[in-house]
Design a protein around this motif. Sequence first.
Motif, PDB file in Angstrom:
ATOM      1  N   ILE A  65      36.170  41.330  44.776  1.00  0.00           N
ATOM      2  CA  ILE A  65      35.183  42.313  45.212  1.00  0.00           C
ATOM      3  C   ILE A  65      33.998  41.518  45.725  1.00  0.00           C
ATOM      4  O   ILE A  65      33.337  40.814  44.958  1.00  0.00           O
ATOM      5  N   GLU A  66      33.737  41.615  47.013  1.00  0.00           N
ATOM      6  CA  GLU A  66      32.642  40.844  47.602  1.00  0.00           C
ATOM      7  C   GLU A  66      31.287  41.480  47.286  1.00  0.00           C
ATOM      8  O   GLU A  66      31.217  42.530  46.658  1.00  0.00           O
ATOM      9  N   ASP A  67      30.217  40.867  47.766  1.00  0.00           N
ATOM     10  CA  ASP A  67      28.848  41.288  47.480  1.00  0.00           C
ATOM     11  C   ASP A  67      28.569  42.720  47.929  1.00  0.00           C
ATOM     12  O   ASP A  67      29.140  43.212  48.907  1.00  0.00           O
ATOM     13  N   ASP A  68      27.629  43.369  47.221  1.00  0.00           N
ATOM     14  CA  ASP A  68      27.027  44.649  47.590  1.00  0.00           C
ATOM     15  C   ASP A  68      27.993  45.828  47.594  1.00  0.00           C
ATOM     16  O   ASP A  68      27.731  46.833  48.264  1.00  0.00           O
ATOM     17  N   CYS A  69      29.082  45.760  46.861  1.00  0.00           N
ATOM     18  CA  CYS A  69      30.018  46.886  46.793  1.00  0.00           C
ATOM     19  C   CYS A  69      29.573  47.878  45.729  1.00  0.00           C
ATOM     20  O   CYS A  69      28.828  47.545  44.821  1.00  0.00           O
ATOM     21  N   GLU A  70      30.048  49.123  45.869  1.00  0.00           N
ATOM     22  CA  GLU A  70      29.832  50.164  44.872  1.00  0.00           C
ATOM     23  C   GLU A  70      31.193  50.664  44.436  1.00  0.00           C
ATOM     24  O   GLU A  70      32.047  50.956  45.271  1.00  0.00           O
ATOM     25  N   ILE A  71      31.389  50.777  43.120  1.00  0.00           N
ATOM     26  CA  ILE A  71      32.658  51.217  42.567  1.00  0.00           C
ATOM     27  C   ILE A  71      32.393  52.462  41.727  1.00  0.00           C
ATOM     28  O   ILE A  71      31.601  52.427  40.785  1.00  0.00           O
ATOM     29  N   PRO A  87      44.081  43.793  45.472  1.00  0.00           N
ATOM     30  CA  PRO A  87      43.147  44.186  46.532  1.00  0.00           C
ATOM     31  C   PRO A  87      41.972  43.229  46.711  1.00  0.00           C
ATOM     32  O   PRO A  87      41.536  42.563  45.774  1.00  0.00           O
ATOM     33  N   HIS A  88      41.476  43.217  47.929  1.00  0.00           N
ATOM     34  CA  HIS A  88      40.289  42.438  48.305  1.00  0.00           C
ATOM     35  C   HIS A  88      39.349  43.418  49.009  1.00  0.00           C
ATOM     36  O   HIS A  88      39.696  43.949  50.063  1.00  0.00           O
ATOM     37  N   LEU A  89      38.189  43.642  48.426  1.00  0.00           N
ATOM     38  CA  LEU A  89      37.196  44.519  49.040  1.00  0.00           C
ATOM     39  C   LEU A  89      36.175  43.672  49.772  1.00  0.00           C
ATOM     40  O   LEU A  89      35.566  42.784  49.183  1.00  0.00           O
ATOM     41  N   GLY A  90      35.980  43.941  51.054  1.00  0.00           N
ATOM     42  CA  GLY A  90      35.001  43.213  51.846  1.00  0.00           C
ATOM     43  C   GLY A  90      33.582  43.562  51.434  1.00  0.00           C
ATOM     44  O   GLY A  90      33.336  44.472  50.631  1.00  0.00           O
ATOM     45  N   LYS A  91      32.621  42.878  52.004  1.00  0.00           N
ATOM     46  CA  LYS A  91      31.208  43.063  51.667  1.00  0.00           C
ATOM     47  C   LYS A  91      30.760  44.496  51.952  1.00  0.00           C
ATOM     48  O   LYS A  91      31.042  45.053  53.007  1.00  0.00           O
ATOM     49  N   GLY A  92      30.049  45.086  50.987  1.00  0.00           N
ATOM     50  CA  GLY A  92      29.440  46.395  51.179  1.00  0.00           C
ATOM     51  C   GLY A  92      30.380  47.574  51.138  1.00  0.00           C
ATOM     52  O   GLY A  92      30.000  48.668  51.548  1.00  0.00           O
ATOM     53  N   VAL A  93      31.580  47.418  50.619  1.00  0.00           N
ATOM     54  CA  VAL A  93      32.532  48.532  50.549  1.00  0.00           C
ATOM     55  C   VAL A  93      32.109  49.495  49.440  1.00  0.00           C
ATOM     56  O   VAL A  93      31.677  49.080  48.370  1.00  0.00           O
ATOM     57  N   ILE A 102      45.950  49.831  45.957  1.00  0.00           N
ATOM     58  CA  ILE A 102      47.115  49.231  45.318  1.00  0.00           C
ATOM     59  C   ILE A 102      47.744  48.169  46.210  1.00  0.00           C
ATOM     60  O   ILE A 102      48.059  48.426  47.370  1.00  0.00           O
ATOM     61  N   GLY A 103      47.960  46.979  45.639  1.00  0.00           N
ATOM     62  CA  GLY A 103      48.674  45.913  46.328  1.00  0.00           C
ATOM     63  C   GLY A 103      47.765  44.878  46.942  1.00  0.00           C
ATOM     64  O   GLY A 103      46.540  44.992  46.900  1.00  0.00           O
ATOM     65  N   PRO A 104      48.365  43.857  47.554  1.00  0.00           N
ATOM     66  CA  PRO A 104      47.588  42.765  48.153  1.00  0.00           C
ATOM     67  C   PRO A 104      47.048  43.162  49.526  1.00  0.00           C
ATOM     68  O   PRO A 104      47.516  42.706  50.560  1.00  0.00           O
ATOM     69  N   ILE A 105      46.067  44.055  49.521  1.00  0.00           N
ATOM     70  CA  ILE A 105      45.536  44.570  50.781  1.00  0.00           C
ATOM     71  C   ILE A 105      44.049  44.236  50.898  1.00  0.00           C
ATOM     72  O   ILE A 105      43.392  43.903  49.919  1.00  0.00           O
ATOM     73  N   HIS A 106      43.535  44.355  52.111  1.00  0.00           N
ATOM     74  CA  HIS A 106      42.135  44.049  52.391  1.00  0.00           C
ATOM     75  C   HIS A 106      41.462  45.306  52.932  1.00  0.00           C
ATOM     76  O   HIS A 106      41.963  45.928  53.871  1.00  0.00           O
ATOM     77  N   ILE A 107      40.343  45.662  52.331  1.00  0.00           N
ATOM     78  CA  ILE A 107      39.507  46.752  52.831  1.00  0.00           C
ATOM     79  C   ILE A 107      38.350  46.089  53.565  1.00  0.00           C
ATOM     80  O   ILE A 107      37.589  45.316  52.974  1.00  0.00           O
ATOM     81  N   ILE A 120      47.218  51.943  50.426  1.00  0.00           N
ATOM     82  CA  ILE A 120      48.358  51.040  50.226  1.00  0.00           C
ATOM     83  C   ILE A 120      48.572  50.093  51.400  1.00  0.00           C
ATOM     84  O   ILE A 120      49.563  49.378  51.448  1.00  0.00           O
ATOM     85  N   SER A 121      47.631  50.092  52.355  1.00  0.00           N
ATOM     86  CA  SER A 121      47.734  49.165  53.485  1.00  0.00           C
ATOM     87  C   SER A 121      46.339  48.691  53.885  1.00  0.00           C
ATOM     88  O   SER A 121      45.336  49.304  53.529  1.00  0.00           O
ATOM     89  N   ASP A 122      46.281  47.601  54.636  1.00  0.00           N
ATOM     90  CA  ASP A 122      45.004  47.043  55.080  1.00  0.00           C
ATOM     91  C   ASP A 122      44.223  48.073  55.890  1.00  0.00           C
ATOM     92  O   ASP A 122      44.809  48.871  56.634  1.00  0.00           O
ATOM     93  N   MET A 123      42.898  48.036  55.747  1.00  0.00           N
ATOM     94  CA  MET A 123      42.025  48.951  56.469  1.00  0.00           C
ATOM     95  C   MET A 123      40.969  48.150  57.221  1.00  0.00           C
ATOM     96  O   MET A 123      40.487  47.135  56.729  1.00  0.00           O
TER      97      MET A 123
END
Length: 160
Positions: A65-71, A87-93, A102-107, A120-123
Amino acid sequence: MQAIVRLYRWSHALYGTKWHLASRAIDSISRMLFAASVPGRATIGRNVFFHHSGLGVVINGASVIEDDCEIGVHVVLGGRAPVVGAPHLGKGVIVHAGAKIIGPIHIGEGSVVAANATVISDMPPNSLITGTPATVKRTGISIKDYRKDVDSQLMDGNAA
């Protein structure tokens, strides 16, 4: 700093120094206090905010989870067996309540995942993601339009 983030930071520091048992003990305390699983193995950046102290959040240990995210509450960042990865959440997600990633995906950076979406897929970056399975409903969004509180000032660099 939120208590759940503080516990994560201690657990992560212990995990990094090979004190895995102590790290897992702190993870267990976090689980008991907040009904949340935020393991020290995960990578969580600066200024990450867990709504309602991370109630019901489950994060895979391999997640980033990169910087500045909200969960939001009851969010799951999980793996998808037999596929390896998380999962990998980009900055500010921003991930709203009940969403499952779910899974090895990138937001992509600056995206918003709607409540109860199942991704379930990259966004792509700067997109509004909704539905089950999730699809991109809008692209080119400004994350500032979705942040109405003090956290948006952190993104602008205006806060101390």
